[in-house]
Design a protein around this motif. Structure first.
Motif, PDB file in Angstrom:
ATOM      1  N   PHE A  46       0.821  -1.208   0.000  1.00 19.54           N
ATOM      2  CA  PHE A  46       0.000   0.000   0.000  1.00 19.54           C
ATOM      3  C   PHE A  46       0.859   1.265   0.000  1.00 19.54           C
ATOM      4  O   PHE A  46       1.863   1.332   0.694  1.00 19.54           O
ATOM      5  CB  PHE A  46      -0.889  -0.029   1.250  1.00 19.54           C
ATOM      6  CG  PHE A  46      -1.663   1.225   1.497  1.00 19.54           C
ATOM      7  CD1 PHE A  46      -2.863   1.461   0.841  1.00 19.54           C
ATOM      8  CD2 PHE A  46      -1.202   2.187   2.391  1.00 19.54           C
ATOM      9  CE1 PHE A  46      -3.587   2.621   1.070  1.00 19.54           C
ATOM     10  CE2 PHE A  46      -1.913   3.342   2.628  1.00 19.54           C
ATOM     11  CZ  PHE A  46      -3.106   3.571   1.968  1.00 19.54           C
ATOM     12  N   ASN A  47       0.467   2.248  -0.813  1.00 25.18           N
ATOM     13  CA  ASN A  47       1.087   3.569  -0.684  1.00 25.18           C
ATOM     14  C   ASN A  47       0.092   4.660  -1.108  1.00 25.18           C
ATOM     15  O   ASN A  47      -0.977   4.371  -1.653  1.00 25.18           O
ATOM     16  CB  ASN A  47       2.403   3.649  -1.478  1.00 25.18           C
ATOM     17  CG  ASN A  47       2.201   3.427  -2.961  1.00 25.18           C
ATOM     18  OD1 ASN A  47       1.326   4.009  -3.576  1.00 25.18           O
ATOM     19  ND2 ASN A  47       3.043   2.571  -3.532  1.00 25.18           N
ATOM     20  N   GLU A  59      -1.608  12.482  -4.320  1.00 21.68           N
ATOM     21  CA  GLU A  59      -0.750  12.230  -3.158  1.00 21.68           C
ATOM     22  C   GLU A  59      -0.718  13.446  -2.229  1.00 21.68           C
ATOM     23  O   GLU A  59      -0.883  13.310  -1.017  1.00 21.68           O
ATOM     24  CB  GLU A  59       0.674  11.961  -3.625  1.00 21.68           C
ATOM     25  CG  GLU A  59       1.031  10.517  -3.850  1.00 21.68           C
ATOM     26  CD  GLU A  59       2.503  10.389  -4.163  1.00 21.68           C
ATOM     27  OE1 GLU A  59       2.861  10.645  -5.322  1.00 21.68           O
ATOM     28  OE2 GLU A  59       3.276  10.059  -3.256  1.00 21.68           O
ATOM     29  N   SER A  60      -0.498  14.600  -2.812  1.00 19.66           N
ATOM     30  CA  SER A  60      -0.323  15.794  -1.975  1.00 19.66           C
ATOM     31  C   SER A  60      -1.561  16.063  -1.119  1.00 19.66           C
ATOM     32  O   SER A  60      -1.447  16.509   0.027  1.00 19.66           O
ATOM     33  CB  SER A  60       0.024  17.006  -2.828  1.00 19.66           C
ATOM     34  OG  SER A  60      -0.913  17.188  -3.857  1.00 19.66           O
ATOM     35  N   SER A  61      -2.736  15.772  -1.667  1.00 20.12           N
ATOM     36  CA  SER A  61      -3.951  15.980  -0.877  1.00 20.12           C
ATOM     37  C   SER A  61      -4.020  15.016   0.304  1.00 20.12           C
ATOM     38  O   SER A  61      -4.422  15.389   1.404  1.00 20.12           O
ATOM     39  CB  SER A  61      -5.180  15.796  -1.761  1.00 20.12           C
ATOM     40  OG  SER A  61      -5.202  16.772  -2.772  1.00 20.12           O
ATOM     41  N   ASN A  68       1.982  10.079   7.061  1.00 20.02           N
ATOM     42  CA  ASN A  68       2.494   8.972   6.249  1.00 20.02           C
ATOM     43  C   ASN A  68       1.602   7.750   6.454  1.00 20.02           C
ATOM     44  O   ASN A  68       0.664   7.787   7.252  1.00 20.02           O
ATOM     45  CB  ASN A  68       3.953   8.661   6.610  1.00 20.02           C
ATOM     46  CG  ASN A  68       4.134   8.498   8.116  1.00 20.02           C
ATOM     47  OD1 ASN A  68       3.413   7.747   8.745  1.00 20.02           O
ATOM     48  ND2 ASN A  68       5.085   9.228   8.683  1.00 20.02           N
ATOM     49  N   LYS A  69       1.921   6.689   5.734  1.00 24.17           N
ATOM     50  CA  LYS A  69       1.012   5.544   5.786  1.00 24.17           C
ATOM     51  C   LYS A  69       1.047   4.841   7.146  1.00 24.17           C
ATOM     52  O   LYS A  69       0.068   4.213   7.550  1.00 24.17           O
ATOM     53  CB  LYS A  69       1.288   4.552   4.645  1.00 24.17           C
ATOM     54  CG  LYS A  69       2.525   3.686   4.791  1.00 24.17           C
ATOM     55  CD  LYS A  69       2.559   2.634   3.668  1.00 24.17           C
ATOM     56  CE  LYS A  69       3.830   1.809   3.708  1.00 24.17           C
ATOM     57  NZ  LYS A  69       3.898   0.799   2.624  1.00 24.17           N
ATOM     58  N   HIS A  70       2.152   4.972   7.841  1.00 24.78           N
ATOM     59  CA  HIS A  70       2.226   4.383   9.177  1.00 24.78           C
ATOM     60  C   HIS A  70       1.213   5.047  10.117  1.00 24.78           C
ATOM     61  O   HIS A  70       0.493   4.367  10.859  1.00 24.78           O
ATOM     62  CB  HIS A  70       3.639   4.527   9.717  1.00 24.78           C
ATOM     63  CG  HIS A  70       3.767   4.181  11.162  1.00 24.78           C
ATOM     64  ND1 HIS A  70       3.599   2.899  11.642  1.00 24.78           N
ATOM     65  CD2 HIS A  70       4.020   4.965  12.236  1.00 24.78           C
ATOM     66  CE1 HIS A  70       3.756   2.904  12.955  1.00 24.78           C
ATOM     67  NE2 HIS A  70       4.009   4.142  13.339  1.00 24.78           N
ATOM     68  N   ARG A  71       1.150   6.373  10.057  1.00 28.12           N
ATOM     69  CA  ARG A  71       0.183   7.076  10.898  1.00 28.12           C
ATOM     70  C   ARG A  71      -1.258   6.709  10.524  1.00 28.12           C
ATOM     71  O   ARG A  71      -2.135   6.619  11.373  1.00 28.12           O
ATOM     72  CB  ARG A  71       0.385   8.593  10.784  1.00 28.12           C
ATOM     73  CG  ARG A  71       1.605   9.112  11.554  1.00 28.12           C
ATOM     74  CD  ARG A  71       1.407   8.941  13.046  1.00 28.12           C
ATOM     75  NE  ARG A  71       2.631   9.164  13.778  1.00 28.12           N
ATOM     76  CZ  ARG A  71       2.912  10.290  14.430  1.00 28.12           C
ATOM     77  NH1 ARG A  71       2.055  11.291  14.439  1.00 28.12           N
ATOM     78  NH2 ARG A  71       4.050  10.412  15.093  1.00 28.12           N
TER      79      ARG A  71
END
Lengths: 224, 224
Positions: A46-47, A59-61, A68-71
């Motif tokens: 996932f990204n 992405e920027s939105s 980030n994806k971890h959060r």
DNA sequence: CAAATATAATAGTAATACTATCATTTAATA
DNA sequence: TATTAAATGATAGTATTACTATTATATTTG
């Protein structure tokens, strides 16, 4: 502890997001579709680029909502634990027998999260599946201490504490209520994972069997 | 004088490496220094470029031994479980009482791995610390099923099976020997992790307390 | 309507996780 | 000892990831 029966909204620590995803349709789409994608292919695949494509944004939105994806994974995890806590409290409310109450609490831990009490239209099974596979990565992380400090795990920790308190209610002489509570909650994810990927390392291949395993464990450990 | 331990060769599944790291000094350096680095900064911060710098070699040379850092982590994990299995077997060998035998096995699970019996000069504490923090990532991985198929987890699974069999020896009527065994082995890592990062989610902040927790759990669960 | 805010479009960067090629050193063997 | 094979080193290159930055365009609000 405040009474969570009064507000149906799972209150998620604001350190988990930059902009509250519940505050806009884009935010809701981000959470909803990220759950679809992570459920389908796991957090590694996932990204934000893929997510942006799926929700027709950029992405920027997305980066305006989550660092980030971890959060984002931590946010989804908190959503899950918040729902489970809610269910647990609702289901055990007004129960008198301390053992029955504890067992009911444990039973709810193995049930599917009822996502209707959130702003998101999420399939509970997907949410559970993500947690089974990915939650360990949410806290086995290089920033775990500072994230813990910031409150990123507060709902999870509160749930363990609640269960631990129920254990104490059953047997106040028992010395390991916290460890037992964390073992059970951890097992509520890991035993499902084992059933899926290491079938021969567990005897519990259904919700019902899981409950019987822990019911037996708790009853004997606390009542004898 | 040669201790029997000094002859131990943990037999690690060849699917975990491209070239056997025990077969050369470079291979030994790779494993040894990777343990130092992963222990110090975690698997996320670790990469082959940094490792190459530390051992005075190159990325390309390291890639001849291991496909990627994930496989190297699986190798290190197998090393750990192989040592633990060996210790468990040695410690419980010739014990007659099935409960005593089980409890001794569990006790060894919480002890530090004796690494002198491998080709590598490793500090056991580092190895344990890596497993506590990183092993869950080794199997919560997108390729878990095919790696499992290839035998990457065979030592780990054998250890769970051994413990499960000891549980059956104590109480052949018990229906959840596999789940109980996996819960204990999982706990032998996770409870240490909780003690370090989520201090308030466990009561066990020492090896001795951990043993008491599981001794109590096992005795009551299997003997009452 | 104007101003503020949110989102989109686009570009760019540093790091990562490799792959490929060829030179050189070391070891095995005839 | 000479020849060959294998192991390692040096160097370069690529695709992807995880962002950051900038500017343009919608959308909302006062």
């Amino acid at each position: 502890m405040h009474n969570i029966l009064s507000n149906l909204r799972v209150d998620i620590n604001s350190s988990l997001y930059l902009k509250d995803p519940e505050s806009s349709q884009l935010g809701i789409n981000i959470v909803k579709s990220s759950i679809d994608l992570i459920d389908a292919n796991g957090i590694e695949e996932f990204n934000f680029k893929k997510l942006a494509r799926v929700i027709g944004s950029t992405e920027s939105s997305i980066y305006r909502y989550f660092e980030n994806k971890h959060r984002l994974l931590l946010y989804i995890s908190s959503l899950y634990w918040g729902i489970m806590e809610f269910q647990m409290v609702v289901q055990t409310n007004n129960m008198s027998g301390s053992l029955e109450k504890l067992l009911k609490a444990v039973e709810t831990l193995f049930s599917t999260p009822q996502t209707k009490c959130t702003s998101f239209e999420i399939e509970g099974q997907k949410l559970r599946h993500i947690l089974n596979s990915e939650f360990v990565k949410a806290y086995h992380h290089k920033l775990v201490d500072e994230e813990n400090e910031a409150g990123c795990f507060s709902i999870y920790k509160r749930l363990v504490s609640r269960l631990s308190e129920m254990i104490v209610e059953v047997n106040s002489d028992y010395s390991f209520s916290k460890s037992l509570a964390s073992v059970i909650i951890e097992g509520s994810l890991n035993q499902y994972f084992l059933s899926e990927h290491f079938h021969n390392l567990t005897d519990c291949h259904s919700k019902d069997n899981l409950y019987l395993f822990y019911k037996d464990l708790l009853t004997k450990t606390l009542m004898s």
